[in-house]
Design a protein around this motif. Structure first.
Motif, PDB file in Angstrom:
ATOM      1  N   LEU A 111      42.369  39.804  33.628  1.00 54.13           N
ATOM      2  CA  LEU A 111      41.634  38.997  32.649  1.00 54.13           C
ATOM      3  C   LEU A 111      42.309  39.046  31.287  1.00 54.13           C
ATOM      4  N   GLU A 112      42.818  40.206  30.918  1.00 56.73           N
ATOM      5  CA  GLU A 112      43.371  40.391  29.580  1.00 56.73           C
ATOM      6  C   GLU A 112      44.751  39.761  29.396  1.00 56.73           C
ATOM      7  N   LYS A 113      45.255  39.074  30.396  1.00 56.71           N
ATOM      8  CA  LYS A 113      46.497  38.315  30.238  1.00 56.71           C
ATOM      9  C   LYS A 113      46.274  37.062  29.392  1.00 56.71           C
ATOM     10  N   GLN A 114      45.014  36.726  29.145  1.00 56.12           N
ATOM     11  CA  GLN A 114      44.670  35.608  28.272  1.00 56.12           C
ATOM     12  C   GLN A 114      43.537  36.036  27.357  1.00 56.12           C
ATOM     13  N   GLU A 115      43.275  35.232  26.335  1.00 54.05           N
ATOM     14  CA  GLU A 115      42.205  35.597  25.410  1.00 54.05           C
ATOM     15  C   GLU A 115      40.857  35.079  25.881  1.00 54.05           C
ATOM     16  N   ILE A 116      40.859  34.006  26.649  1.00 52.70           N
ATOM     17  CA  ILE A 116      39.620  33.433  27.182  1.00 52.70           C
ATOM     18  C   ILE A 116      39.870  32.938  28.600  1.00 52.70           C
ATOM     19  N   THR A 117      38.922  33.207  29.478  1.00 56.21           N
ATOM     20  CA  THR A 117      38.941  32.589  30.793  1.00 56.21           C
ATOM     21  C   THR A 117      37.529  32.599  31.364  1.00 56.21           C
ATOM     22  N   TRP A 118      37.357  31.908  32.474  1.00 54.88           N
ATOM     23  CA  TRP A 118      36.044  31.857  33.127  1.00 54.88           C
ATOM     24  C   TRP A 118      36.250  31.845  34.633  1.00 54.88           C
ATOM     25  N   ALA A 119      35.172  32.148  35.356  1.00 53.75           N
ATOM     26  CA  ALA A 119      35.269  32.268  36.809  1.00 53.75           C
ATOM     27  C   ALA A 119      35.041  30.924  37.492  1.00 53.75           C
ATOM     28  N   ASP A 120      35.567  30.809  38.705  1.00 57.93           N
ATOM     29  CA  ASP A 120      35.272  29.701  39.597  1.00 57.93           C
ATOM     30  C   ASP A 120      34.047  30.055  40.434  1.00 57.93           C
ATOM     31  N   ALA A 121      33.239  29.050  40.758  1.00 58.36           N
ATOM     32  CA  ALA A 121      32.044  29.254  41.573  1.00 58.36           C
ATOM     33  C   ALA A 121      32.364  29.045  43.047  1.00 58.36           C
TER      34      ALA A 121
END
Length: 261
Positions: free
Chosen positions: A105-115
Motif C-alpha cells: 500500500l505504501e508504494k503510493q500515497e493514496i489507493t483503494w480496494a477493488d470489490a
C-alpha cells in the motif's frame, strides 16, 4: 518509525457497535499491533467495554454534520493519528492477518480496494455504479481506502471537504445526467470526484468482499453466512479477505463470534 493503523467513522449507537465489532476483528487478526481509531458524533455512544477495543476515539459533535452523516469521513486525514492509514466502513470485519499488505500500500500515497464477490471474482454488476459510469469516474470504493500522510493525501481530503461543503455545485458540474441531479452525496462519489480532479491512479489495489445480496445472485436466493470456530463461510466459500457484511442484522452474531459483549 512509520506508524500504521485503521480508522472508521460511526454515527449513532448502532454504527458505533459495528465499529466495536470491527475493532474486535482487527485486534484478533493483525500481528503487527495495528489498531482501530474511531470518529463518533457523540462519545456517549462509546460504552466502557468498547474503549478497550479502540485505539483512539475522536468526537466531532453535531456541528460537523452540515450535509450528511458521512461528513466526518472527510476528516480522516486531519484526525488519523497514524502516518499510514487504512480507512474502513464500520460494517466490516477483518478475517485474516493483512500485516504484510502495508508495504504494498505504501508504494503510493493514496489507493483503494477493488470489490469482489464471495467466491473471489471481481464484481461486474454496475447497478450501484450508474453515476460513476455516466460521469466516467474512477471506480472508487471508500469501504477500504488507504492514504499515507503527505501533500497529495492532504490535498485530496481538502478537495473532499469542498465536495461535502458545496455538494450541489459539484453535483451539477460533474454528475449532469438527469437521474443524478437530485441524488444525495455518498463517500464513494466524493472520493471518486477528488481522485478524478487530482488524476490519482492507483499503483496497487487490494481486494475486499462486498456482501451485498444482489451483487452476487438472484435476490430470491439468499446467501447463507455461517460462523464456525475460527472461520466464516458464505455458502460453500470460506472468507479470508476484508469482509463488508453490509447486512446490519449480522452485527450481534459477529460480536458474539468475535468474543465481544
Amino acid at each position: 518509525m512509520t506508524t500504521r493503523g485503521f480508522i472508521t467513522a460511526a454515527s449513532g449507537p448502532s454504527y458505533v457497535r459495528m465499529a466495536y465489532a470491527l475493532a474486535l476483528s482487527i485486534n484478533s487478526t493483525q500481528t503487527d499491533g495495528s489498531k482501530l481509531s474511531v470518529i463518533v458524533d457523540d462519545e456517549a455512544h462509546v460504552l466502557p467495554h468498547y474503549r478497550e477495543a479502540f485505539d483512539q476515539i475522536f468526537s466531532v459533535g453535531e456541528q460537523h454534520h452540515t450535509t450528511s452523516s458521512m461528513t466526518p469521513r472527510s476528516k480522516f486525514y486531519d484526525l488519523s493519528p497514524y502516518d499510514s492509514t487504512i480507512c474502513l466502513d464500520a460494517d466490516m470485519v477483518l478475517l485474516s492477518d493483512h500485516s504484510a499488505l502495508w508495504d504494498c500500500l505504501e508504494k503510493q500515497e493514496i489507493t483503494w480496494a477493488d470489490a469482489f464477490t464471495i467466491d473471489d471474482e471481481k464484481i461486474t454488476n454496475r447497478a450501484y455504479r450508474l453515476d460513476f459510469d455516466a460521469a466516467n469516474l474512477p471506480d472508487v470504493y471508500s469501504a477500504f481506502f488507504f492514504f499515507r500522510k503527505g501533500e497529495i493525501a492532504e490535498t485530496f481530503f481538502n478537495v473532499v471537504k469542498s465536495i461535502f461543503k458545496d455538494w450541489p455545485d459539484w453535483r451539477y458540474r460533474f454528475l449532469k445526467a438527469p437521474h443524478c441531479y437530485n441524488r444525495r452525496i455518498s463517500t464513494d462519489i466524493a472520493f471518486a470526484l477528488a481522485a478524478q480532479v487530482l488524476q490519482i491512479k492507483p499503483i496497487f489495489q487490494p481486494r475486499f468482499i462486498h456482501y451485498k445480496q444482489d451483487l452476487h445472485t438472484d435476490e430470491n436466493v439468499p446467501l447463507n453466512l455461517m460462523l464456525t470456530t475460527g472461520s466464516m463461510f458464505v455458502d460453500r466459500y470460506r472468507q479470508y479477505l476484508p469482509f463488508h457484511y453490509y447486512d446490519k442484522s449480522k452485527t450481534e452474531d459477529l460480536i458474539e463470534w468475535l468474543g465481544g459483549l
